[in-house]
Design a protein around this motif. Structure first.
Motif, PDB file in Angstrom:
ATOM      1  N   ALA A 267      -6.332   6.875   6.698  1.00  0.00           N
ATOM      2  CA  ALA A 267      -5.764   7.621   5.738  1.00  0.00           C
ATOM      3  C   ALA A 267      -5.870   7.074   4.387  1.00  0.00           C
ATOM      4  O   ALA A 267      -5.831   5.918   4.182  1.00  0.00           O
ATOM      5  N   ASP A 269      -4.693   7.372   1.551  1.00  0.00           N
ATOM      6  CA  ASP A 269      -3.277   7.027   0.694  1.00  0.00           C
ATOM      7  C   ASP A 269      -3.022   5.583   1.183  1.00  0.00           C
ATOM      8  O   ASP A 269      -2.274   4.854   0.371  1.00  0.00           O
ATOM      9  N   THR A 270      -2.595   5.630   2.428  1.00  0.00           N
ATOM     10  CA  THR A 270      -2.296   4.064   3.078  1.00  0.00           C
ATOM     11  C   THR A 270      -3.247   3.373   3.540  1.00  0.00           C
ATOM     12  O   THR A 270      -2.804   2.059   3.880  1.00  0.00           O
ATOM     13  N   GLY A 271      -4.265   3.591   3.966  1.00  0.00           N
ATOM     14  CA  GLY A 271      -5.182   2.840   4.705  1.00  0.00           C
ATOM     15  C   GLY A 271      -5.091   2.653   6.165  1.00  0.00           C
ATOM     16  O   GLY A 271      -5.588   1.894   6.911  1.00  0.00           O
ATOM     17  N   LEU A 272      -3.981   3.235   6.511  1.00  0.00           N
ATOM     18  CA  LEU A 272      -3.522   3.191   7.987  1.00  0.00           C
ATOM     19  C   LEU A 272      -4.613   3.946   8.824  1.00  0.00           C
ATOM     20  O   LEU A 272      -4.959   5.044   8.581  1.00  0.00           O
TER      21      LEU A 272
END
Length: 349
Positions: A267, A269-272
């Motif tokens: 992702a 936006d979150t880096g997840l």
């Protein structure tokens, strides 16, 4: 001291071929000037995935020689064949296939070809997906037309450092080809034998999905070095990938490895990281080498639509780095495959 230098180099093994650099004929030059050794290593591919390790091992071995205080290591490359070239001037033909459509096979083929060319290899890309050609569009040359040279052979187009042929550059845009098997066979023959490919280290062939006429024509017409299977991780794709592997084995084409495309998603936006389709599922295909796991990437899709391989457009992206590693791992597998027909000892030049 020169003899001691060569003796030291005999202790350095190619980490993929598991033989020493001297017996493999990979040392082009090894000389001592003063207290500095100069060594030139000819890699088995410009896209060698373990170049850094080879350099480190050479340095360590040479610096163990009494009297040598420094070493200058330079590299060249010479892609070898295990036997007769597949086509005049073409050292290796590599098939990129899948059991089903929609797994990103063409994207992988285009980016692998572009990555190999960027690393310094001479690369051709043949779009054998006659009914659904997409290579030309992904290379930004959908409107280009194929011409003939003075010998009346098809002249491959060029883009991003590689040569390519696609039915999209031979037929009117948007026109459906309603061909039976014999016509497909004739088209594949022309792409292979009536085209002026020139001297190539690798000819990458983007196959249509499935196990049909085009695959049979290719495997029965020329000597193929090996095949790459592209799949997504979920079982519905793996079932068809297994069928493609079985087809290549029945045709005596070595399967060099598997690429797991759309393996995961990071992702922005979150880096997840999300395993949307079950990352690692392709390992269910057995003991085949895993050439790489390529993530879902919006930029890679945008690059393909814009006609620029993502390994060139966004080389630092996770997807581009994964595809570059796939290309280098594949080049390494080709080197291993070619070694099987090399003599046990090669002369030292």
């Amino acid at each position: 001291m020169r003899d001691a230098l060569w003796t030291a180099l005999k202790t350095v093994n190619d980490p993929e071929l598991h033989r020493d650099l001297v017996s493999l004929g990979m040392i082009e030059r090894a000389e001592v000037e003063g207290r500095v050794a100069h060594v030139k290593v000819n890699l088995t591919t410009p896209a060698c995935p373990l170049k850094g390790k080879i350099e480190g091992d050479v340095r360590a071995a040479v610096l163990s020689v009494p009297g040598i205080e420094d070493v200058a290591v330079t590299f060249g490359a010479m892609v070898r064949t295990g036997g007769q070239p597949a086509l005049p001037g073409v050292k290796h033909v590599l098939l990129v296939g899948s059991g089903k459509g929609g797994v990103g096979k063409s994207s992988v083929a285009v980016n692998v070809a572009a990555a190999l060319a960027r690393d310094g290899a001479r690369v051709g890309l043949m779009d054998a997906d006659v009914y659904g050609p997409s290579v030309a569009h992904m290379l930004g040359e959908g409107g280009a037309r194929v011409t003939a040279n003075a010998e009346r052979k098809m002249q491959p187009l060029t883009a991003h450092g590689l040569r390519f042929l696609s039915m999209a550059n031979l037929s009117p845009a948007g026109q459906a080809l309603v061909w039976r098997g014999p016509m497909l066979h004739s088209a594949i023959q022309q792409f292979l034998k009536d085209a002026a490919w020139g001297d190539l280290d690798y000819l990458i062939v983007d196959l249509p999905p499935g196990t049909g006429d085009v695959q049979l024509s290719l495997t029965q017409t020329i000597q193929v070095t090996g095949a790459v299977i592209v799949t997504t991780p979920q079982d519905v794709a793996l079932i068809d990938a297994a069928r493609a592997i079985d087809m290549f084995r029945k045709a005596s084409v070595p399967v060099l490895g598997v690429v797991e495309n759309m393996s995961y998603f990071v992702a922005p936006d979150t880096g997840l990281t999300y395993d949307l389709f079950g990352r690692g599922g392709s390992r269910k295909l057995g003991s085949l080498p895993m050439l790489g796991e390529v993530p879902i990437d919006v930029a890679a899709r945008q690059d393909a639509d814009a006609g620029l391989p993502t390994v060139l457009a966004h080389p630092e992206s996770t997807a581009a780095q994964a595809l570059t590693q796939v290309a280098r791992n594949l080049a390494g597998r080709v080197s291993v495959q070619a070694l099987s027909d090399l003599p046990e000892q090669l002369p030292v030049l």
